[in-house]
Structure formats: C-alpha cells, structure tokens
Write a protein that holds these residues in place. Structure first.
Motif, PDB file in Angstrom:
ATOM      1  N   LEU A  40      -0.407  -4.532  -6.945  1.00 48.72           N
ATOM      2  CA  LEU A  40       0.126  -4.829  -5.619  1.00 48.72           C
ATOM      3  C   LEU A  40       1.158  -5.938  -5.711  1.00 48.72           C
ATOM      4  CD1 LEU A  40       0.056  -4.703  -2.475  1.00 48.72           C
ATOM      5  CD2 LEU A  40      -1.815  -6.375  -2.580  1.00 48.72           C
ATOM      6  N   VAL A  48      -0.213  -4.833   4.045  1.00 50.60           N
ATOM      7  CA  VAL A  48      -1.598  -4.383   3.874  1.00 50.60           C
ATOM      8  C   VAL A  48      -2.487  -5.004   4.939  1.00 50.60           C
ATOM      9  CG1 VAL A  48      -3.580  -4.409   2.315  1.00 50.60           C
ATOM     10  CG2 VAL A  48      -1.292  -4.028   1.396  1.00 50.60           C
ATOM     11  N   LEU A  61       4.293   1.673   3.318  1.00 48.82           N
ATOM     12  CA  LEU A  61       3.659   0.898   2.260  1.00 48.82           C
ATOM     13  C   LEU A  61       3.667   1.717   0.976  1.00 48.82           C
ATOM     14  CD1 LEU A  61       2.032  -1.651   1.431  1.00 48.82           C
ATOM     15  CD2 LEU A  61      -0.029  -0.401   2.096  1.00 48.82           C
ATOM     16  N   TRP A  63       2.295   0.760  -1.876  1.00 45.23           N
ATOM     17  CA  TRP A  63       1.034   0.591  -2.594  1.00 45.23           C
ATOM     18  C   TRP A  63       0.021   1.618  -2.101  1.00 45.23           C
ATOM     19  CZ3 TRP A  63      -3.754  -2.269  -1.222  1.00 45.23           C
ATOM     20  CH2 TRP A  63      -4.568  -2.509  -2.332  1.00 45.23           C
ATOM     21  N   LEU A  66      -4.796   1.330  -0.303  1.00 42.78           N
ATOM     22  CA  LEU A  66      -5.439   1.295   1.005  1.00 42.78           C
ATOM     23  C   LEU A  66      -5.606   2.711   1.519  1.00 42.78           C
ATOM     24  CD1 LEU A  66      -6.487  -0.552   3.287  1.00 42.78           C
ATOM     25  CD2 LEU A  66      -4.200  -0.477   4.280  1.00 42.78           C
TER      26      LEU A  66
END
Length: 352
Positions: A40, A48, A61, A63, A66
């Motif tokens: 991350l 996040v 996002l 990443w 999540l």
C-alpha cells in the motif's frame, strides 16, 4: 554457490524486515481486508480510510487490499497510529489481535485532511470528534474540534512526568525494561503511550460524543522510538525494549477502543522508517481547515465540479446554436403565396 544463495536469502529477509507495515489491529466483521494484496502506498491510505467510513473517492483506489463492505453498516470511527522514524531493520509485531498486515511503500506522509473535509461536508449541522496528536518540538500538541474536552491532558514533558506517577499510568502497568523516565527521550516515549491511554479514558467519560452518529477520526503520531534511536543508537537495548512495550501496549489499546465503540471501529498501526534527507514531515493538521479563518482561503470545491461545469457549458452552447438556427431560418424564410403573410398584405383577402 551455496554461500551466495544463503547471502541472497539473508538480503531478502533483511529487506522484508525493513519494509514498512500497516497492521489492522481491529475491524468489524463487515469491513473486509484481503491479506494477499500488494504493498500500500502511504498516499493512498486516506482513500482507504475514507472508503472504510463509507465515503466515495474522486479517483479509484488502485490498492486491492480492501474488499467490498456492507451497504447498511459502517464503522463509527477510525483510529490511525503512526510510528514514525522507526530505525531501519526494526519492526513491531503486536502480540495477538492483528486482523491483517500489509507491506507499505512510503511515498509520502498520509494527509487525512481530505477525509475530514468529507465528514464535515456530509454532516454540516453536527460536529464530529476529530483528534490529531503530534509531538511538536518538546510539546505534545492535541488538536481537536472539542478543545475543552482534552484541555487537562499533559502537554509538556514536565507535566507528563507528574502524570506518570499516578495510579494506573503506563509506568505502573507496562514493563519498560531499560527505559528510564528521568531522561527526556525515555520520558517522551512513555508520555506518548500515556496520552493514548488518557484519550480513551476521556472518551469513556463522554459517551455522547462516541454515539452521536457522526464518524470520528483520530490520528496519532508516535515519535518516541525514533528519539530513542537518536539518543542511544538504532540497535540499543532501549530501542528494543521500547518496541517490546509497543508490541504489548497496542493490542490492549485497540481492545479498549473497540469496547468504547462497541466493536464498530477500525484501528490501524502503521510503521514508517527514518525519512530520507529529501523527505520532511508535514505538520499540517487534519483539523487545520476547520480551525483556520476562511477569510484568506478559497472555498471548498466539490469534486463533481468538472462534471457540472461541462454539462452547463455544452448545454449552453447547444441552446445558443439552436436559437441562432431558429432565428436565421425565420429571417430568411420564404413565406410563399399560401401563408398568412401573403393573405394579410394582399388587397383582398383570399377566400377558399
């Protein structure tokens, strides 16, 4: 050949130990974290946190750590603890209670002011519990929208030294090992943990703020381990004992926060290594936007402003073109002999 492989493995292990980490100490069951995600970037951490609290982001996002959350349940608060200036090669491993752990790529310090703006915009008539705790010089700076609530917290090392002598303090409940609170670096480390405990105790006595229906955002920066590394060395016994105290304290702090919010809270602990010469910590508080006077600041711009602007612009252009086309055709229209204009201008009305 075998020795080269051993050396390569040691290099990989050392690299992993030096990697910054994000530990999810507590999260409700309806907030999903996927442990197999890629590292991350620290600049994406505010996104996040915003998504965890139920707010949308202007940019997707990247990443993938999540998972999809519940549409009907959202956490009531987010607590972020950042351990700054952790010596290279040192890691914290909280004893039990870690829901997920992710590698972190340090691309800057996370700025939670955007999350604060989203909360303030979504709840304009109610005031959220926003708390930002940092060590600025030799003063513990606590910024909050409720300044009177935390006015009794110690702010200087001298006040911390007196506070640590009370019953139930960190000095009484934690084994500090070689740390000596008569020295400033050791005292600051213990004082930061004591402030965390005092924050929980203060909120426990003000349940109305905890259960007001407005998401709370708490950000705490711990610099005590970095100060110990500067004072005694990165590999000193004091640094090792401080990390052991953190490993024991953070799960207990997370449990206390979870009980305070009846489990509806996300608690993260992030470790950041010693910054490079070109990286400096930004001391802008996440509450700065709320505390500053708006006299010399531009108004907040809604993230949907480009969409609204383009709709208004092109709709206006289309209407102008339509108006021009109608006026042009009316002006040069050939009425012909069967039109009302021909009948009204003739000497005798044309009868059918």
């Amino acid at each position: 050949m075998a020795s080269r492989r051993v050396i390569s493995c040691l290099v990989v292990i050392i690299g992993l130990c030096r990697a910054e980490q994000l530990y999810v100490l507590h999260a409700p069951s309806y907030v999903q974290f996927l442990p197999s995600a890629s590292p991350l970037h620290t600049v994406e951490l505010p996104k996040v946190i915003g998504l965890v609290l139920g707010f949308s982001t202007s940019k997707d996002l990247e990443w993938q750590g999540l998972g999809p959350g519940s549409l009907f349940q959202r956490p009531r608060a987010n607590f972020l603890i950042t351990v700054e200036n952790l010596p290279k090669g040192a890691t914290i491993e909280p004893v039990g209670g870690v829901k997920a752990a992710f590698a972190v790529k340090q691309t800057g310090l996370p700025d939670l002011s955007a999350v604060h703006s989203q909360i303030a915009t979504s709840f304009p008539d109610r005031k959220s519990l926003m708390l930002d705790l940092t060590m600025d010089g030799n003063v513990f700076e606590v910024r909050s929208l409720y300044p009177g609530l935390f006015s009794e917290l110690p702010a200087t090392p001298q006040q911390i030294a007196v506070h640590l002598q009370k019953d139930g303090s960190v000095l009484r409940t934690e084994r500090l090992g070689s740390l000596n609170t008569t020295k400033e670096a050791d005292l600051i480390f213990a004082g930061e943990l004591q402030l965390l405990q005092d924050i929980v105790n203060t909120l426990t006595g003000n349940q109305a703020l905890v259960s007001d229906g407005v998401p709370d955002l708490v950000s705490v920066s711990l610099t005590g381990v970095g100060r110990l590394a500067q004072e005694y060395g990165p590999s000193s016994q004091q640094v090792q004992d401080a990390i052991a105290v953190l490993n024991s304290f953070l799960p207990k702090f997370s449990k206390a926060v979870a009980e305070l919010y009846s489990g509806h809270v996300v608690v993260e602990a992030m470790t950041l290594s010693t910054p490079t010469s070109g990286t400096q910590r930004s001391r802008r508080s996440l509450l700065q936007q709320a505390q500053d006077l708006p006299g010399n600041l531009a108004p907040h711009i809604n993230p949907d402003y480009p969409v609204i602007f383009n709709i208004s612009l092109w709709l206006g252009i289309l209407l102008l073109l339509a108006l021009y086309s109608i006026a042009y055709n009316l002006l040069y229209m050939e009425p012909g002999r069967d039109s009302i204009i021909y009948r009204m201008t003739s000497g005798r009305m044309k009868t059918e």
